[in-house]
Write a protein that holds these residues in place. Structure first.
Motif, mmCIF file in Angstrom:
data_model
loop_
_atom_site.group_PDB
_atom_site.id
_atom_site.type_symbol
_atom_site.label_atom_id
_atom_site.label_comp_id
_atom_site.label_asym_id
_atom_site.label_seq_id
_atom_site.Cartn_x
_atom_site.Cartn_y
_atom_site.Cartn_z
ATOM 1 N N ASN A 1 0.822 -1.214 0.000
ATOM 2 C CA ASN A 1 0.000 0.000 0.000
ATOM 3 C C ASN A 1 0.860 1.269 0.000
ATOM 4 O OD1 ASN A 1 0.989 -0.231 2.526
ATOM 5 N ND2 ASN A 1 -0.964 -0.001 3.597
ATOM 6 N N LYS A 2 2.113 1.126 -0.443
ATOM 7 C CA LYS A 2 3.029 2.279 -0.455
ATOM 8 C C LYS A 2 3.364 2.706 -1.882
ATOM 9 C CE LYS A 2 3.207 2.689 3.878
ATOM 10 N NZ LYS A 2 4.031 2.343 4.962
ATOM 11 N N LYS A 3 3.560 4.012 -2.021
ATOM 12 C CA LYS A 3 3.826 4.549 -3.363
ATOM 13 C C LYS A 3 5.010 5.515 -3.357
ATOM 14 C CE LYS A 3 1.515 7.298 -6.971
ATOM 15 N NZ LYS A 3 0.224 7.803 -7.456
ATOM 16 N N ILE A 4 5.870 5.352 -4.354
ATOM 17 C CA ILE A 4 7.007 6.257 -4.574
ATOM 18 C C ILE A 4 6.849 6.863 -5.963
ATOM 19 C CG2 ILE A 4 9.509 6.350 -4.966
ATOM 20 C CD1 ILE A 4 9.840 4.103 -2.919
ATOM 21 N N SER A 5 7.053 8.181 -6.076
ATOM 22 C CA SER A 5 6.955 8.847 -7.378
ATOM 23 C C SER A 5 8.242 9.568 -7.734
ATOM 24 C CB SER A 5 5.825 9.879 -7.380
ATOM 25 O OG SER A 5 4.584 9.242 -7.219
ATOM 26 N N LYS B 1 -0.086 11.213 4.510
ATOM 27 C CA LYS B 1 0.833 10.074 4.397
ATOM 28 C C LYS B 1 2.063 10.382 3.539
ATOM 29 C CE LYS B 1 -2.366 6.421 5.603
ATOM 30 N NZ LYS B 1 -3.790 6.747 5.442
ATOM 31 N N LEU B 2 2.159 11.620 3.067
ATOM 32 C CA LEU B 2 3.391 12.017 2.384
ATOM 33 C C LEU B 2 4.446 12.287 3.451
ATOM 34 C CD1 LEU B 2 5.043 12.824 -0.115
ATOM 35 C CD2 LEU B 2 4.101 15.124 0.092
ATOM 36 N N LYS B 3 5.438 11.411 3.532
ATOM 37 C CA LYS B 3 6.416 11.478 4.623
ATOM 38 C C LYS B 3 7.760 12.029 4.180
ATOM 39 C CE LYS B 3 3.720 9.434 7.618
ATOM 40 N NZ LYS B 3 2.922 10.334 8.431
ATOM 41 N N THR B 4 8.094 11.834 2.903
ATOM 42 C CA THR B 4 9.429 12.224 2.444
ATOM 43 C C THR B 4 9.356 12.926 1.098
ATOM 44 O OG1 THR B 4 10.288 10.220 3.494
ATOM 45 C CG2 THR B 4 11.767 11.373 1.980
ATOM 46 N N VAL B 5 9.952 14.099 1.030
ATOM 47 C CA VAL B 5 10.086 14.814 -0.233
ATOM 48 C C VAL B 5 11.568 15.057 -0.466
ATOM 49 C CG1 VAL B 5 9.665 16.962 -1.470
ATOM 50 C CG2 VAL B 5 7.834 15.944 -0.076
ATOM 51 N N ILE B 6 12.049 14.585 -1.607
ATOM 52 C CA ILE B 6 13.442 14.789 -1.966
ATOM 53 C C ILE B 6 13.462 15.692 -3.202
ATOM 54 C CG2 ILE B 6 15.612 13.657 -2.592
ATOM 55 C CD1 ILE B 6 14.229 11.028 -1.457
ATOM 56 N N LEU B 7 14.103 16.835 -3.079
ATOM 57 C CA LEU B 7 14.210 17.737 -4.223
ATOM 58 C C LEU B 7 15.400 17.288 -5.054
ATOM 59 C CD1 LEU B 7 13.568 21.063 -2.296
ATOM 60 C CD2 LEU B 7 11.907 19.630 -3.526
ATOM 61 N N ASN C 1 3.932 8.284 -0.849
ATOM 62 C CA ASN C 1 4.544 8.358 0.473
ATOM 63 C C ASN C 1 5.927 8.997 0.388
ATOM 64 O OD1 ASN C 1 2.999 5.458 0.242
ATOM 65 N ND2 ASN C 1 2.454 6.666 2.046
ATOM 66 N N LEU C 2 6.537 8.853 -0.787
ATOM 67 C CA LEU C 2 7.825 9.509 -1.037
ATOM 68 C C LEU C 2 7.802 10.047 -2.459
ATOM 69 C CD1 LEU C 2 11.410 8.231 -0.276
ATOM 70 C CD2 LEU C 2 10.840 8.952 -2.594
ATOM 71 N N ILE C 3 8.277 11.282 -2.616
ATOM 72 C CA ILE C 3 8.372 11.881 -3.960
ATOM 73 C C ILE C 3 9.773 12.419 -4.163
ATOM 74 C CG2 ILE C 3 7.538 13.687 -5.512
ATOM 75 C CD1 ILE C 3 4.913 13.681 -4.099
ATOM 76 N N LEU C 4 10.360 12.087 -5.299
ATOM 77 C CA LEU C 4 11.541 12.824 -5.735
ATOM 78 C C LEU C 4 11.048 13.782 -6.808
ATOM 79 C CD1 LEU C 4 15.086 12.298 -5.999
ATOM 80 C CD2 LEU C 4 14.071 12.714 -8.222
ATOM 81 N N LEU C 5 11.097 15.068 -6.489
ATOM 82 C CA LEU C 5 10.524 16.087 -7.373
ATOM 83 C C LEU C 5 11.619 17.041 -7.847
ATOM 84 C CD1 LEU C 5 7.952 17.451 -8.576
ATOM 85 C CD2 LEU C 5 7.793 18.758 -6.449
ATOM 86 N N GLU C 6 11.550 17.385 -9.123
ATOM 87 C CA GLU C 6 12.537 18.323 -9.668
ATOM 88 C C GLU C 6 12.397 19.701 -9.026
ATOM 89 O OE1 GLU C 6 12.346 19.250 -13.979
ATOM 90 O OE2 GLU C 6 14.507 19.502 -13.742
ATOM 91 N N PHE D 1 16.140 5.613 1.952
ATOM 92 C CA PHE D 1 14.875 6.048 2.542
ATOM 93 C C PHE D 1 13.948 4.847 2.539
ATOM 94 C CE2 PHE D 1 16.821 9.809 0.759
ATOM 95 C CZ PHE D 1 16.544 10.800 1.694
ATOM 96 N N GLU D 2 13.472 4.472 3.702
ATOM 97 C CA GLU D 2 12.532 3.357 3.762
ATOM 98 C C GLU D 2 11.120 3.904 3.862
ATOM 99 O OE1 GLU D 2 13.622 0.163 6.444
ATOM 100 O OE2 GLU D 2 11.566 -0.596 6.325
ATOM 101 N N VAL D 3 10.290 3.474 2.934
ATOM 102 C CA VAL D 3 8.938 4.025 2.851
ATOM 103 C C VAL D 3 7.986 3.171 3.687
ATOM 104 C CG1 VAL D 3 7.048 4.572 1.291
ATOM 105 C CG2 VAL D 3 9.404 4.939 0.582
#
Ligand SMILES: [Zn+2]
Ligand SMILES: [Zn+2]
Length: 267
Positions: free
Chosen positions: A140-144, A213-219, A164-169, A265-267
């Motif tokens: 039930n976890k999602k990474i984008s 539930k968005l826990k981690t944002v990595i730019l 739950n984790l996004i790597l965003l530009e 990073f553990e989601v």
């Protein structure tokens, strides 16, 4: 149920990301030398022979430089859309010779399942043949993953929602880019509809798609000339705070390094 993410490097001089579940290990792009990818994987204790595939976002060299060598050295299939394959083939030597069984095709908006991982390619606005971003679902976890975005739109937001984790530009600061030393045509390209996403829009996007539930944002995909890690961080944090979203122990905001491999990073 571990669902792991790591940025091996992220930035305009080379991108390579890692995603792992108990059964699958993948790379997204490999725009750095094969050696550098190996060193990064070594740092997070992943054996390159256990990589199930390299998923390509698009054919620019900062995303594919090391792909061919890794595929040959460790027998790794490469996944890309058919137009990206054509574009990579037209570029000639960048990829080198790829075994037919390593040439795998993905289709936009169509899930691909490998073991316990669902991979979803979606279209992105960027000046390449047929560029895509990816989302990954395990349990039930999602990474984008969303970089190389000329602009933000509803379709991208819908794809990366509920992550739950996004790597965003967060490529550039608009003022730094405008007043910087880049030639006019390059400034126009980056600022254009199919160029790269600025810090401010990255922040505004996160405000729109934020959920509990968005826990981690990595730019990621920071420009060397037109951004600083601290500036990207502060700009995005300001946008979030203005919208009443605190960056605290519930929401980790961090910047992917252009040179150094991140923690896992553990989601
Ligand atoms: Zn690109
Ligand atoms: Zn790029």
């Amino acid at each position: 149920m571990a669902f792991n993410f790591c940025s091996i490097t992220s930035g305009s001089s080379g991108n390579c990301l890692y995603i792992g579940t108990p059964k699958v290990n993948l790379l997204i792009d490999a725009g750095i030398s094969g050696k550098r990818v190996q060193a990064g994987l070594d740092q997070i204790n992943v054996n390159p022979r256990e990589i199930h595939g390299i998923f390509i976002t698009h054919e620019h060299s900062d995303h594919i430089k090391g792909v061919g060598i890794l595929s040959r050295r460790f027998d790794i299939p490469i996944f890309a859309t058919s137009s990206t394959w054509s574009a990579m083939d037209e570029m000639g030597n960048m990829l080198g010779k790829i075994k037919p069984e390593h040439r795998q095709v993905v289709e936009k908006d169509k899930d691909l399942i490998i073991e316990d991982l669902i991979i979803h390619p979606y279209s992105i606005p960027h000046d390449a043949a047929d560029p895509v971003g990816y989302t990954f679902v395990h349990g039930n976890k999602k990474i984008s993953i969303a970089t190389d975005l000329g602009h933000m739109n509803d379709y991208i937001k819908d794809n990366i929602r509920e992550s739950n984790l996004i790597l965003l530009e967060s490529n550039h600061d608009i003022d730094m880019l405008k007043s910087g030393s880049y030639p006019y045509y390059l400034k126009r390209r980056i600022l254009g509809d199919r160029g790269h996403l600025c810090n401010e829009i990255a922040g505004k996007t996160l405000v729109e798609i934020f959920h509990d539930k968005l826990k981690t944002v990595i730019l990621g995909h920071l420009s060397k000339e037109n951004n600083y890690p601290d500036l990207a961080y502060m700009s995005v944090r300001n946008e979030l705070m203005e919208a009443g979203i605190e960056v605290d122990h519930r929401l980790e905001l961090t910047v992917a390094s252009r040179e150094e491999t991140s923690k896992i990073f553990e989601v």
